[in-house]
Design a protein around this motif. Sequence first.
Motif, PDB file in Angstrom:
ATOM      1  N   UNK A   1      52.975 -46.866  14.411  1.00 39.03           N
ATOM      2  CA  UNK A   1      52.531 -45.471  14.520  1.00 39.03           C
ATOM      3  C   UNK A   1      52.096 -45.150  15.940  1.00 39.03           C
ATOM      4  N   UNK A   2      51.304 -46.043  16.531  1.00 39.78           N
ATOM      5  CA  UNK A   2      50.825 -45.805  17.900  1.00 39.78           C
ATOM      6  C   UNK A   2      51.996 -45.710  18.861  1.00 39.78           C
ATOM      7  N   UNK A   3      52.940 -46.635  18.764  1.00 36.08           N
ATOM      8  CA  UNK A   3      54.105 -46.612  19.650  1.00 36.08           C
ATOM      9  C   UNK A   3      54.941 -45.355  19.422  1.00 36.08           C
ATOM     10  N   UNK A   4      55.133 -44.983  18.163  1.00 39.34           N
ATOM     11  CA  UNK A   4      55.943 -43.816  17.794  1.00 39.34           C
ATOM     12  C   UNK A   4      55.398 -42.538  18.428  1.00 39.34           C
ATOM     13  N   UNK A   5      54.091 -42.319  18.311  1.00 40.92           N
ATOM     14  CA  UNK A   5      53.524 -41.062  18.801  1.00 40.92           C
ATOM     15  C   UNK A   5      53.277 -41.063  20.306  1.00 40.92           C
ATOM     16  N   UNK A   6      52.942 -42.212  20.864  1.00 37.18           N
ATOM     17  CA  UNK A   6      52.744 -42.269  22.320  1.00 37.18           C
ATOM     18  C   UNK A   6      54.034 -41.912  23.049  1.00 37.18           C
ATOM     19  N   UNK A   7      55.158 -42.447  22.571  1.00 41.33           N
ATOM     20  CA  UNK A   7      56.430 -42.166  23.242  1.00 41.33           C
ATOM     21  C   UNK A   7      56.924 -40.739  23.020  1.00 41.33           C
ATOM     22  N   UNK A   8      56.380 -40.060  22.029  1.00 40.04           N
ATOM     23  CA  UNK A   8      56.780 -38.659  21.826  1.00 40.04           C
ATOM     24  C   UNK A   8      55.871 -37.674  22.564  1.00 40.04           C
ATOM     25  N   UNK A   9      54.918 -38.190  23.323  1.00 41.16           N
ATOM     26  CA  UNK A   9      54.171 -37.313  24.224  1.00 41.16           C
ATOM     27  C   UNK A   9      55.148 -36.760  25.261  1.00 41.16           C
ATOM     28  N   UNK A  10      55.089 -35.456  25.556  1.00 43.94           N
ATOM     29  CA  UNK A  10      56.091 -34.843  26.446  1.00 43.94           C
ATOM     30  C   UNK A  10      56.303 -35.573  27.762  1.00 43.94           C
ATOM     31  N   UNK A  11      55.235 -36.028  28.401  1.00 47.35           N
ATOM     32  CA  UNK A  11      55.384 -36.670  29.708  1.00 47.35           C
ATOM     33  C   UNK A  11      56.215 -37.949  29.608  1.00 47.35           C
ATOM     34  N   UNK A  12      55.906 -38.802  28.623  1.00 48.38           N
ATOM     35  CA  UNK A  12      56.640 -40.055  28.478  1.00 48.38           C
ATOM     36  C   UNK A  12      58.060 -39.828  27.980  1.00 48.38           C
ATOM     37  N   UNK A  13      58.210 -38.930  27.013  1.00 45.56           N
ATOM     38  CA  UNK A  13      59.540 -38.704  26.436  1.00 45.56           C
ATOM     39  C   UNK A  13      60.491 -38.148  27.496  1.00 45.56           C
ATOM     40  N   UNK A  14      60.022 -37.194  28.271  1.00 48.74           N
ATOM     41  CA  UNK A  14      60.874 -36.614  29.307  1.00 48.74           C
ATOM     42  C   UNK A  14      61.086 -37.579  30.460  1.00 48.74           C
ATOM     43  N   UNK A  15      60.091 -38.444  30.695  1.00 48.14           N
ATOM     44  CA  UNK A  15      60.266 -39.468  31.718  1.00 48.14           C
ATOM     45  C   UNK A  15      61.378 -40.428  31.347  1.00 48.14           C
ATOM     46  N   UNK A  16      61.511 -40.732  30.048  1.00 42.30           N
ATOM     47  CA  UNK A  16      62.579 -41.609  29.594  1.00 42.30           C
ATOM     48  C   UNK A  16      63.948 -40.952  29.761  1.00 42.30           C
TER      49      UNK A  16
ATOM     50  N   UNK B   1      57.114 -23.229  19.999  1.00 47.95           N
ATOM     51  CA  UNK B   1      56.931 -23.639  21.381  1.00 47.95           C
ATOM     52  C   UNK B   1      57.916 -24.735  21.762  1.00 47.95           C
ATOM     53  N   UNK B   2      58.175 -24.868  23.050  1.00 48.16           N
ATOM     54  CA  UNK B   2      59.111 -25.872  23.548  1.00 48.16           C
ATOM     55  C   UNK B   2      58.315 -27.081  24.008  1.00 48.16           C
ATOM     56  N   UNK B   3      58.524 -28.214  23.327  1.00 49.60           N
ATOM     57  CA  UNK B   3      57.786 -29.424  23.664  1.00 49.60           C
ATOM     58  C   UNK B   3      58.426 -30.197  24.808  1.00 49.60           C
ATOM     59  N   UNK B   4      59.765 -30.106  24.919  1.00 50.82           N
ATOM     60  CA  UNK B   4      60.474 -30.909  25.910  1.00 50.82           C
ATOM     61  C   UNK B   4      61.424 -30.029  26.735  1.00 50.82           C
ATOM     62  N   UNK B   5      60.890 -29.343  27.732  1.00 50.59           N
ATOM     63  CA  UNK B   5      61.730 -28.459  28.559  1.00 50.59           C
ATOM     64  C   UNK B   5      62.769 -29.201  29.404  1.00 50.59           C
ATOM     65  N   UNK B   6      62.685 -30.525  29.460  1.00 47.40           N
ATOM     66  CA  UNK B   6      63.644 -31.329  30.214  1.00 47.40           C
ATOM     67  C   UNK B   6      65.083 -31.065  29.756  1.00 47.40           C
ATOM     68  N   UNK B   7      65.243 -30.624  28.523  1.00 47.87           N
ATOM     69  CA  UNK B   7      66.583 -30.418  27.959  1.00 47.87           C
ATOM     70  C   UNK B   7      67.147 -29.023  28.245  1.00 47.87           C
ATOM     71  N   UNK B   8      66.432 -28.200  28.979  1.00 49.18           N
ATOM     72  CA  UNK B   8      66.830 -26.803  29.164  1.00 49.18           C
ATOM     73  C   UNK B   8      68.252 -26.664  29.721  1.00 49.18           C
ATOM     74  N   UNK B   9      68.592 -27.484  30.697  1.00 49.98           N
ATOM     75  CA  UNK B   9      69.923 -27.382  31.295  1.00 49.98           C
ATOM     76  C   UNK B   9      71.023 -27.730  30.295  1.00 49.98           C
ATOM     77  N   UNK B  10      70.827 -28.830  29.567  1.00 50.27           N
ATOM     78  CA  UNK B  10      71.814 -29.234  28.580  1.00 50.27           C
ATOM     79  C   UNK B  10      71.936 -28.222  27.449  1.00 50.27           C
TER      80      UNK B  10
END
Length: 283
Positions: free
Chosen positions: A109-124, A187-196
């Motif tokens: 659970x901890x790993x699942x939610x930490x990686x879905x934080x916008x900063x980490x997810x978009x960093x990946x 709301x948009x959680x991951x704006x990194x995908x805007x171009x795609x």
Amino acid sequence: MEFAPLQLLPMVVVAVMYWLRNHRVHTPAWRQWCFYGGLALMAVTLSSPLATMSEELFWAHMLEHLLIADLGALLIVLGLTGPVLAPLLRAIPWLRAFGHPVVALVAWTANFYVWHLPALYQGAVSNDTVHALQHMLFVSFGIAMWMALLGPLPKPGWFGNGWKIGYIVAIRLIQSVLANALFWSSGVLYPQYARGQAEWGISAANDQSAAGAIMMIEGSVITILLFGWLFLKAARESEERQELAELADRLGVEMAPERIARAVAAGRGAALRERITSSARQG
């Protein structure tokens, strides 16, 4: 097509180690098919057009993660046995802790939610090394999560079929919180995908909702299958307990029902049958 050596090379190493180990111990063929099938599913997923799309669309990235960290991890766990894991557990004994459902569930659970934080997810999404680390941890903790339910590691005595149902429900409830947030959020959680999203002609809201829907559907299918498995397992164990109790009674061997139940739950019914027969001969 995508080529990700940072992610594919560890799978090759694991496949070779598993193959070498199976030259020393016997693993049922169906378990080997599951293990290699899990690795193949991961390799195909990470090398397919879906891997490229996952950098452009959120729903594709979600599907990629579910295929490798949920389904792929599940197949790998089904391919493992105690003898196969023995050298690894001797080298890293603390891995046994993931046989405990509470430890495994909390870590997953901890790993699942930490990686879905916008900063980490978009960093990946924007960095291949971080992306490889994300996938490695998703798969590792996915294996740990399934290991506590289906794996060969020792489990607490209280973790019977009823608690296993609760464990499965807990996994899906934990996932469904994020799935519903994605599906219903405006709301948009991951704006990194805007171009795609612009290139594919899909809005950020629809892309996000599709990702949530995919998570819900995949989770529902796996949950139904696992409930069916538990039902069949409970019926089989009940029949085996009854057979062992009747065998002990017929041969005049004193055997407590609790001992029979523990042996059957641990998958050692055949060993207990031999012990009952041997005790009858000696008596």
